[in-house]
Design a protein around this motif. Structure first.
Motif, PDB file in Angstrom:
ATOM      1  N   GLU A   1       0.863  -1.182   0.000  1.00  0.00           N
ATOM      2  CA  GLU A   1       0.000   0.000   0.000  1.00  0.00           C
ATOM      3  C   GLU A   1       0.893   1.222   0.000  1.00  0.00           C
ATOM      4  O   GLU A   1       1.940   1.237   0.653  1.00  0.00           O
ATOM      5  N   TYR A   2       0.494   2.264  -0.743  1.00  0.00           N
ATOM      6  CA  TYR A   2       1.369   3.430  -0.888  1.00  0.00           C
ATOM      7  C   TYR A   2       1.355   4.308   0.356  1.00  0.00           C
ATOM      8  O   TYR A   2       2.400   4.804   0.789  1.00  0.00           O
ATOM      9  N   PHE A   3       0.181   4.522   0.945  1.00  0.00           N
ATOM     10  CA  PHE A   3       0.063   5.277   2.185  1.00  0.00           C
ATOM     11  C   PHE A   3      -0.426   4.358   3.300  1.00  0.00           C
ATOM     12  O   PHE A   3      -1.149   3.391   3.037  1.00  0.00           O
ATOM     13  N   PRO A   4      -0.087   4.650   4.554  1.00  0.00           N
ATOM     14  CA  PRO A   4      -0.487   3.763   5.654  1.00  0.00           C
ATOM     15  C   PRO A   4      -1.954   3.873   6.051  1.00  0.00           C
ATOM     16  O   PRO A   4      -2.429   3.069   6.855  1.00  0.00           O
ATOM     17  N   MET A   5      -2.669   4.839   5.511  1.00  0.00           N
ATOM     18  CA  MET A   5      -4.081   5.007   5.872  1.00  0.00           C
ATOM     19  C   MET A   5      -4.786   5.787   4.780  1.00  0.00           C
ATOM     20  O   MET A   5      -4.161   6.435   3.940  1.00  0.00           O
ATOM     21  N   ILE A   6      -6.119   5.691   4.810  1.00  0.00           N
ATOM     22  CA  ILE A   6      -6.932   6.527   3.933  1.00  0.00           C
ATOM     23  C   ILE A   6      -7.147   7.882   4.586  1.00  0.00           C
ATOM     24  O   ILE A   6      -6.764   8.917   4.047  1.00  0.00           O
ATOM     25  N   GLU A   7      -7.719   7.859   5.770  1.00  0.00           N
ATOM     26  CA  GLU A   7      -8.068   9.099   6.475  1.00  0.00           C
ATOM     27  C   GLU A   7      -7.580   9.103   7.913  1.00  0.00           C
ATOM     28  O   GLU A   7      -7.083  10.109   8.405  1.00  0.00           O
ATOM     29  N   ASN A   8      -7.719   7.954   8.618  1.00  0.00           N
ATOM     30  CA  ASN A   8      -7.442   7.892  10.047  1.00  0.00           C
ATOM     31  C   ASN A   8      -6.588   6.678  10.397  1.00  0.00           C
ATOM     32  O   ASN A   8      -6.470   5.725   9.611  1.00  0.00           O
ATOM     33  N   TYR A   9      -6.012   6.692  11.589  1.00  0.00           N
ATOM     34  CA  TYR A   9      -5.159   5.599  12.044  1.00  0.00           C
ATOM     35  C   TYR A   9      -5.856   4.246  11.947  1.00  0.00           C
ATOM     36  O   TYR A   9      -5.229   3.238  11.628  1.00  0.00           O
ATOM     37  N   GLU A  10      -7.160   4.210  12.233  1.00  0.00           N
ATOM     38  CA  GLU A  10      -7.890   2.943  12.242  1.00  0.00           C
ATOM     39  C   GLU A  10      -7.826   2.227  10.889  1.00  0.00           C
ATOM     40  O   GLU A  10      -7.974   1.000  10.813  1.00  0.00           O
ATOM     41  N   ASP A  11      -7.594   2.988   9.818  1.00  0.00           N
ATOM     42  CA  ASP A  11      -7.522   2.366   8.494  1.00  0.00           C
ATOM     43  C   ASP A  11      -6.391   1.355   8.397  1.00  0.00           C
ATOM     44  O   ASP A  11      -6.463   0.409   7.614  1.00  0.00           O
ATOM     45  N   PHE A  12      -5.336   1.552   9.207  1.00  0.00           N
ATOM     46  CA  PHE A  12      -4.216   0.617   9.144  1.00  0.00           C
ATOM     47  C   PHE A  12      -4.627  -0.788   9.563  1.00  0.00           C
ATOM     48  O   PHE A  12      -3.996  -1.776   9.157  1.00  0.00           O
TER      49      PHE A  12
END
Length: 295
Positions: free
Chosen positions: A106-117
């Motif tokens: 995945e390019y970024f560790p989240m979409i919007e918030n920490y919970e996305d990880f």
């Protein structure tokens, strides 16, 4: 293993290294169409399955029968919704349960918030992380490495006239009046389009991105056509996309740029989007600071 922020060559290196260390008969690569990569790996048997096909019956039962302990599953840029309970994720978990060999890119560790990880951790081990909330300690427990991919924003503020301020207030009051039972998020979206209209005369020859094609300028593309922009281009953002995921996709496409420029008025809605991006960027950087990063 979870790898964040890798480009095509770096992903290939990770896959080759994994194949050298493990006995793999076949690779199943689940990818999102905007970021499809054909991996150049000699003698590798790779089947590519597009994200939207993950939940289709014509794939589901065949893959459950085929995938085994000699299979490697690659989840390639498939964090597409923050809802961890989406059917498409649940179908992916069924495939992932068939083998211990998994690489999540995945390019970024989240979409919007920490919970996305937690979506990525569920891909890695759904049984271990099901129903759990995000904890920074998880970044050290699993085989997770990252490359920092936050892109600075340079703000160019145009002169905001009395006409602009008055027009903005009239539009805001009208939108409030007509809102009724509509989604309240439509209000900032529409106000941001209005401030974007104020910027047209400041868009010169630089490659620019806007919410839609309303400017009818050859050098302005919409977020739906960001693939037309060269990765090396210096890009001016006229409007932010109202969905974080779409703006993240734009940044993924422009992964070779060192910064992007945002053309801003001094009106509240532009300040809102500036603050929103800054907060997202800061959250990503906190994750990077607490994770193992590639040197």
């Amino acid at each position: 293993m979870i790898r964040i922020g890798l480009n095509k060559k770096q992903k290939e290196q990770e896959i080759i290294s994994y194949l050298n260390d493990n006995c793999i008969d076949k690779i199943y690569c689940f990818f999102f169409k905007k970021f499809h990569i054909n991996y150049d790996i000699r003698n590798a048997n790779i089947e590519y399955i597009e994200y939207s096909d993950i939940e289709k019956y014509k794939y589901f039962y065949r893959l459950l029968e085929e995938i085994n302990e000699n299979s490697l599953i690659i989840i390639d840029e498939c964090m597409r919704t923050s809802n961890r309970n989406k059917l498409i994720y649940n179908c992916a978990h069924h495939y992932l349960n068939q083998t211990s060999h998994k690489i999540i890119f995945e390019y970024f560790p989240m979409i919007e918030n920490y919970e996305d990880f937690m979506i990525l951790l569920n891909f890695e081990n759904k049984g271990k992380y099901k129903g759990k909330g995000f904890d920074f300690n998880y970044l050290k427990i699993e085989d997770i490495k990252m490359i920092k991919r936050t892109i600075p924003m340079k703000i160019h503020t145009i002169r905001t006239t009395k006409f602009m301020r008055e027009r903005y207030e009239r539009e805001k009051n009208l939108l409030f009046k007509l809102l009724g039972d509509q989604d309240p998020d439509t209000l900032p979206r529409n106000l941001h389009l209005l401030t974007g209209d104020f910027k047209k005369e400041y868009i010169k020859e630089q490659i620019s991105v806007a919410r839609n094609n309303r400017f009818r300028l050859k050098n302005v593309v919409s977020y739906n056509n960001i693939n037309l922009i060269s990765e090396e281009s210096e890009v001016l953002v006229v409007d932010f996309h109202y969905r974080r995921l779409n703006f993240n996709d734009f940044l993924k496409t422009m992964k070779n740029i060192k910064e992007f420029q945002f053309l801003s008025t001094s009106l509240p809605i532009d300040k809102f989007y500036i603050k929103s991006y800054t907060e997202w960027k800061d959250k990503c950087e906190i994750i990077y600071d607490k994770a193992d990063v590639f040197q």
